[in-house]
Design a protein around this motif. Structure first.
Motif, mmCIF file in Angstrom:
data_model
loop_
_atom_site.group_PDB
_atom_site.id
_atom_site.type_symbol
_atom_site.label_atom_id
_atom_site.label_comp_id
_atom_site.label_asym_id
_atom_site.label_seq_id
_atom_site.Cartn_x
_atom_site.Cartn_y
_atom_site.Cartn_z
ATOM 1 N N ILE A 7 1.032 -1.129 0.100
ATOM 2 C CA ILE A 7 -0.046 -0.113 -0.132
ATOM 3 C C ILE A 7 0.959 1.274 0.183
ATOM 4 O O ILE A 7 1.577 1.318 0.700
ATOM 5 C CB ILE A 7 -0.937 -0.011 1.280
ATOM 6 N N ARG A 8 0.780 2.030 -1.217
ATOM 7 C CA ARG A 8 1.405 3.344 -1.101
ATOM 8 C C ARG A 8 0.679 4.305 -2.094
ATOM 9 O O ARG A 8 0.832 4.256 -3.316
ATOM 10 C CB ARG A 8 2.887 3.129 -1.483
ATOM 11 N N PHE A 9 -0.074 5.134 -1.562
ATOM 12 C CA PHE A 9 -1.091 5.925 -2.476
ATOM 13 C C PHE A 9 -0.524 6.780 -3.121
ATOM 14 O O PHE A 9 -0.756 6.999 -4.540
ATOM 15 C CB PHE A 9 -2.095 6.459 -1.532
ATOM 16 N N ILE A 32 3.099 -10.282 -5.998
ATOM 17 C CA ILE A 32 3.006 -9.119 -5.487
ATOM 18 C C ILE A 32 1.939 -8.184 -6.045
ATOM 19 O O ILE A 32 1.531 -8.397 -7.326
ATOM 20 C CB ILE A 32 4.103 -8.278 -5.670
ATOM 21 N N ALA A 33 1.092 -7.474 -5.412
ATOM 22 C CA ALA A 33 0.064 -6.653 -5.618
ATOM 23 C C ALA A 33 0.651 -5.373 -5.212
ATOM 24 O O ALA A 33 1.000 -5.240 -4.008
ATOM 25 C CB ALA A 33 -1.289 -6.902 -5.180
ATOM 26 N N PHE A 34 0.085 -4.164 -5.907
ATOM 27 C CA PHE A 34 0.386 -2.639 -5.760
ATOM 28 C C PHE A 34 -0.997 -1.955 -5.614
ATOM 29 O O PHE A 34 -1.475 -2.050 -6.480
ATOM 30 C CB PHE A 34 1.418 -2.165 -6.457
ATOM 31 N N LEU A 35 -0.940 -1.225 -4.511
ATOM 32 C CA LEU A 35 -2.419 -0.442 -4.230
ATOM 33 C C LEU A 35 -1.658 0.903 -4.257
ATOM 34 O O LEU A 35 -1.121 1.568 -3.478
ATOM 35 C CB LEU A 35 -3.058 -0.635 -3.147
ATOM 36 N N THR A 36 -2.227 1.782 -5.369
ATOM 37 C CA THR A 36 -1.855 3.106 -5.279
ATOM 38 C C THR A 36 -2.919 3.978 -6.051
ATOM 39 O O THR A 36 -3.801 3.539 -6.589
ATOM 40 C CB THR A 36 -0.400 3.301 -6.248
ATOM 41 N N LYS A 37 -2.876 5.330 -6.290
ATOM 42 C CA LYS A 37 -3.603 6.211 -7.043
ATOM 43 C C LYS A 37 -3.384 6.084 -8.458
ATOM 44 O O LYS A 37 -2.497 5.948 -8.890
ATOM 45 C CB LYS A 37 -3.555 7.795 -6.446
ATOM 46 N N LYS A 38 -4.419 6.354 -9.030
ATOM 47 C CA LYS A 38 -4.665 6.284 -10.469
ATOM 48 C C LYS A 38 -3.244 7.094 -11.215
ATOM 49 O O LYS A 38 -2.766 6.413 -12.232
ATOM 50 C CB LYS A 38 -5.864 6.783 -10.928
ATOM 51 N N LEU A 74 -0.469 -7.851 4.135
ATOM 52 C CA LEU A 74 -0.583 -6.282 3.682
ATOM 53 C C LEU A 74 0.691 -5.405 4.079
ATOM 54 O O LEU A 74 1.214 -6.030 5.345
ATOM 55 C CB LEU A 74 -1.762 -5.258 4.095
ATOM 56 N N ILE A 75 1.284 -4.716 3.132
ATOM 57 C CA ILE A 75 2.601 -4.203 3.744
ATOM 58 C C ILE A 75 2.356 -2.790 3.594
ATOM 59 O O ILE A 75 2.158 -2.139 2.111
ATOM 60 C CB ILE A 75 3.928 -4.368 2.759
ATOM 61 N N ASP A 76 1.997 -1.924 4.610
ATOM 62 C CA ASP A 76 1.302 -0.545 4.515
ATOM 63 C C ASP A 76 2.819 0.282 4.595
ATOM 64 O O ASP A 76 3.146 0.602 5.654
ATOM 65 C CB ASP A 76 0.510 -0.416 5.833
ATOM 66 N N LEU A 77 2.871 0.960 3.511
ATOM 67 C CA LEU A 77 3.882 1.935 3.463
ATOM 68 C C LEU A 77 3.388 3.503 3.507
ATOM 69 O O LEU A 77 4.342 4.260 3.426
ATOM 70 C CB LEU A 77 4.928 1.645 2.173
ATOM 71 N N GLN A 78 2.252 3.576 3.584
ATOM 72 C CA GLN A 78 1.576 4.883 3.662
ATOM 73 C C GLN A 78 1.219 5.261 5.055
ATOM 74 O O GLN A 78 1.648 6.579 5.363
ATOM 75 C CB GLN A 78 0.074 4.850 2.831
ATOM 76 N N VAL A 79 0.693 4.437 5.753
ATOM 77 C CA VAL A 79 0.320 4.585 7.325
ATOM 78 C C VAL A 79 -0.281 6.014 7.592
ATOM 79 O O VAL A 79 0.263 6.926 8.147
ATOM 80 C CB VAL A 79 1.678 4.662 8.140
ATOM 81 N N ASN A 80 -1.434 6.112 7.002
ATOM 82 C CA ASN A 80 -2.354 7.393 7.450
ATOM 83 C C ASN A 80 -3.525 6.775 7.406
ATOM 84 O O ASN A 80 -3.698 5.391 7.598
ATOM 85 C CB ASN A 80 -2.279 8.318 6.170
ATOM 86 N N PHE A 81 -4.734 7.457 7.617
ATOM 87 C CA PHE A 81 -6.046 7.032 8.469
ATOM 88 C C PHE A 81 -6.649 6.104 7.025
ATOM 89 O O PHE A 81 -7.114 5.230 7.686
ATOM 90 C CB PHE A 81 -6.802 8.275 8.564
ATOM 91 N N ARG A 82 -6.592 6.282 5.950
ATOM 92 C CA ARG A 82 -7.314 5.579 5.018
ATOM 93 C C ARG A 82 -6.568 4.276 4.965
ATOM 94 O O ARG A 82 -7.134 3.044 4.972
ATOM 95 C CB ARG A 82 -6.870 6.436 3.803
#
Length: 322
Positions: A7-9, A32-38, A74-82
């Motif tokens: 996770i890194r938006f 690996i899957a990756f979650l980010t902004k468009k 899940l690997i959270d590299l964003q670490v914010n509320f969302r």
């Protein structure tokens, strides 16, 4: 084969730095899957290391896509509320990077703490040791797309190498070294038989060209074809270092101690390292002085000399000179 979703938006530079985790997981055979902004998905359009690229959407759709991939971690590299909400509602085990928020606040607000250079890449890699992935020296890496390179080749078709790519911009004006200094630097390169491409709007000359309005995919392709890259503390600088281009980052009000120095095989930085720096984490705010002393002390010739030294060092390591 174990499965992980990263996770890194945002933002651009942070997304690029997170690719060190992709490299590390790949070495250990993870799916690996990756979650980010468009807006950052073009970075991964032809990245064979990723089996699933998930675009951040509504909470329900995002969680449904995560569950469809069915990661073990899940690997959270964003670490914010969302990201905390997504990981909590997904019910999947999670490891999180350490953002060093207290250390950064002490440095920027009170000038308290260690000012030696640091990298968030190291924090990310330490986080995944908790799931058995030990790869402490792994560097970020991105893959240019065929379309991006093709578009860049058309832009550079009439320019001979060596080519210097310069990106004078940054999200926040406070982090910009300034167009006048970048133009003076461009002339130094031109006088030494380099062609120069600046990203932005300006007046072209025989050896200096401005390129504006290009999409991210083309920007990556363009940077990949350069022989040297110079920029501020900004996303394109991290792109260059992740492409193994000799890269010089110019730091002023921000500081490498905050963790955002470029991390690459041929990457370095220049900073005046004044007592008042860092005064900001990401570049927001205004300088308390009439002029930014942190930038005033960095002269075009200083940057030129560092870049040239790095350029020949990279050429030597590759076994050729030109």
């Amino acid at each position: 084969m174990p499965k992980a979703l990263i996770i890194r938006f945002s933002s651009l530079g942070d997304v690029v730095l997170s690719t060190a985790v992709i490299e590390a997981l790949r070495k250990y055979g993870w799916n690996i899957a990756f979650l980010t902004k468009k807006e950052y998905t073009p970075l991964f359009r032809e990245d064979s290391r990723i089996s699933s690229l998930i675009t951040l959407s509504s909470l329900k759709i995002t969680i449904d896509e995560i569950k469809s991939f069915s990661p073990d971690w899940l690997i959270d590299l964003q670490v914010n509320f969302r990201s905390l909400l997504i990981s909590s509602m997904s019910g999947i085990p999670v490891v999180r990077t350490d953002k060093k928020s207290i250390d950064r606040r002490l440095l920027t607000k009170f000038s308290i703490g260690d000012k030696s250079p640091k990298s968030v890449v190291d924090y990310h890699l330490r986080a995944i040791e908790k799931i058995g992935v030990y790869a402490p020296n792994t560097l970020p890496k991105i893959i240019p797309t065929k379309e991006g390179v093709s578009n860049a080749e058309k832009i550079l078709s009439d320019l001979k190498k060596p080519i210097v790519i310069i990106h004078p911009g940054a999200k926040y004006p406070l982090k910009r070294w300034g167009n006048e200094r970048f133009i003076a630097l461009s002339h130094l390169f031109a006088e030494n038989e380099f062609n120069v491409v600046l990203i932005g709007k300006g007046r072209n000359s025989s050896k200096i060209r401005w390129v504006d309005g290009i999409p991210l995919e083309t920007l990556v392709g363009l940077i990949s074809m350069g022989n040297i890259f110079i920029g501020n503390d900004s996303g394109p600088t991290h792109i260059a270092s992740a492409l193994d281009i000799p890269t010089v980052a110019i730091f002023g009000p921000t500081h490498p101690a905050l963790g955002f120095a470029p991390k690459g095989k041929f990457a370095t930085y220049i900073s005046a390292n004044l007592s008042c720096s860092p005064c900001t984490l990401h570049g927001k705010g205004r300088c308390k002085f009439e002029v930014q002393k942190c930038f005033e002390k960095i002269k075009p010739k200083n940057v030129f000399d560092i870049a040239i030294e790095l350029y020949y060092k990279s050429k030597s390591s590759k076994g050729y000179y030109a």
